[in-house]
Design an enzyme around this catalytic site. Structure first.
Site, PDB file in Angstrom:
ATOM      1  N   SER A  50       0.838  -1.205   0.000  1.00 48.05           N
ATOM      2  CA  SER A  50       0.000   0.000   0.000  1.00 48.05           C
ATOM      3  C   SER A  50       0.871   1.252   0.000  1.00 48.05           C
ATOM      4  O   SER A  50       0.395   2.342  -0.327  1.00 48.05           O
ATOM      5  CB  SER A  50      -0.936   0.006   1.215  1.00 48.05           C
ATOM      6  OG  SER A  50      -0.206  -0.259   2.401  1.00 48.05           O
ATOM      7  N   LYS A 118       4.754 -11.343   3.328  1.00 48.56           N
ATOM      8  CA  LYS A 118       3.332 -11.571   3.057  1.00 48.56           C
ATOM      9  C   LYS A 118       3.144 -11.655   1.555  1.00 48.56           C
ATOM     10  O   LYS A 118       3.794 -10.913   0.804  1.00 48.56           O
ATOM     11  CB  LYS A 118       2.469 -10.444   3.633  1.00 48.56           C
ATOM     12  CG  LYS A 118       0.979 -10.626   3.326  1.00 48.56           C
ATOM     13  CD  LYS A 118       0.104  -9.718   4.172  1.00 48.56           C
ATOM     14  CE  LYS A 118      -0.035  -8.307   3.685  1.00 48.56           C
ATOM     15  NZ  LYS A 118      -0.574  -8.158   2.309  1.00 48.56           N
ATOM     16  N   GLU A 186      -9.228  -9.977   3.878  1.00 46.75           N
ATOM     17  CA  GLU A 186      -9.593  -8.600   3.509  1.00 46.75           C
ATOM     18  C   GLU A 186     -10.954  -8.559   2.820  1.00 46.75           C
ATOM     19  O   GLU A 186     -11.198  -9.285   1.848  1.00 46.75           O
ATOM     20  CB  GLU A 186      -8.517  -7.986   2.590  1.00 46.75           C
ATOM     21  CG  GLU A 186      -8.890  -6.559   2.163  1.00 46.75           C
ATOM     22  CD  GLU A 186      -7.750  -5.725   1.603  1.00 46.75           C
ATOM     23  OE1 GLU A 186      -6.585  -6.169   1.666  1.00 46.75           O
ATOM     24  OE2 GLU A 186      -8.039  -4.621   1.102  1.00 46.75           O
TER      25      GLU A 186
HETATM   26  O1  KIV Z   1      -0.458  -3.447   1.658  1.00 46.43           O
HETATM   27  C1  KIV Z   1      -1.091  -3.396   2.721  1.00 46.43           C
HETATM   28  O2  KIV Z   1      -1.089  -2.382   3.422  1.00 46.43           O
HETATM   29  C2  KIV Z   1      -1.854  -4.565   3.116  1.00 46.43           C
HETATM   30  C3  KIV Z   1      -2.735  -4.461   4.321  1.00 46.43           C
HETATM   31  C4  KIV Z   1      -3.844  -3.543   4.091  1.00 46.43           C
HETATM   32  C5  KIV Z   1      -3.197  -5.788   4.788  1.00 46.43           C
HETATM   33  O3  KIV Z   1      -1.763  -5.571   2.491  1.00 46.43           O
END
Ligand code: KIV
Length: 281
Positions: A50, A118, A186
């Site tokens: 993000s 992640k 999500e």
């Molecule tokens: O990129 C991000 O900030 C995310 C979160 C919103 C889980 O994947």
């Protein structure tokens, strides 16, 4: 890096053991100062992709590169002592094969010092999660709305309504069986998030999911009211920092134009001597 500092930091195992325990509080962070603030309170600091939208003005996360994630990861690492640091693998850096994922995830870990990565995707990504987990790379999975797939999903809409819930449930089972230590859910219906949380044996971390999840995550700039371009329903604003910043910037400009800043306390005497006290805040 002192051994004591490392021992105090939460590990992926600590997070996994919080299943059905005290809720995990997680936020994103992209810079050292924000990481320091997050670290004082949170269990997990996610260097989310993000960052592309929040700090770099991109219109989606698709343009985020591995180099950007590594640069922000290094900055965040310097601000953490306690929280588990997780770094997002960006679009295009892991989907091709488990080998590609290993190459890039190991580089992210080596260069940033994060303890886990992640990646987005459910059953399709399960073999990759297994490949990484078997080779010492802890993986947080991310299912439901997966923003890197925005084009395939036709937008940022809720996933798993009605019959489609079975697909999300299969994804949750698959990533848990593949060895993910936690999974982000999500933007899925609340009852589905609740049921998945009950059914799988790894912690679920919700964002637009359910208060029943084992933890929650938000984008820090969203909840602080710094990023205001749009506001998803799942974001609760705990502050309005953009508004405060605007007021402060306007005051500064007014004082500069009126020659009221700098004041006598902000400038220096010609004579040698003490230059006044430098404050740390
Ligand atoms: O990129 C991000 O900030 C995310 C979160 C919103 C889980 O994947």
């Amino acid at each position: 890096m002192s051994a004591t500092k490392q021992a105090a930091a939460l590990t992926p195992l600590d997070i996994a053991e919080r299943k059905n325990g005290a809720p995990l509080a997680c936020l994103t962070a992209y810079t050292t100062p924000m990481a320091r603030l997050v670290d004082r309170h949170c269990d997990v600091a996610l260097v989310g992709d993000s960052v592309g939208m929040v700090l770099h003005g991109l219109t989606s996360t698709l343009g985020v590169s591995l180099e950007m994630m590594i640069m922000h990861g290094k900055a965040v690492r310097r601000g953490l002592a306690h929280a588990l640091m997780v770094v997002d693998l960006p679009f295009g850096s892991y989907e091709q094969s488990p080998e590609q994922a290993f190459r890039n995830a190991s580089r992210v870990m080596a260069e940033t010092g994060c303890a886990a990565v992640k990646l987005e995707g459910g059953a399709t990504m399960a073999p990759t999660i297994r490949f990484l987990a078997d080779r010492g790379i802890p993986v947080m999975a991310h299912i439901g709305l997966t923003p890197q797939a925005v084009n395939a999903l036709g937008g940022y809409r809720v996933q798993g309504r009605g019959e489609d819930g079975h697909r999300i449930k299969r994804d949750a089972d698959a990533v848990a069986a593949a060895g993910a230590f936690a999974v982000v859910l999500e933007k899925i219906p609340e009852p589905l998030a609740r049921a998945i949380t009950t059914d799988i044996d790894i912690p679920t971390i919700g964002i637009g999911a359910s208060a029943a999840c084992d933890g929650q995550i938000l984008v820090v700039d969203d909840m602080l009211g710094v990023f205001t371009d749009f506001r998803p329903r799942f974001v609760k604003r705990y502050a309005e920092l953009a508004q405060e910043a605007e007021i402060a910037i306007a005051s500064y400009v007014r004082e500069v134009r009126e020659r009221r800043f700098p004041a006598q306390t902000h400038v220096f005497d010609e004579a040698l001597g003490a230059d006044g006290v430098e404050t740390s805040s």
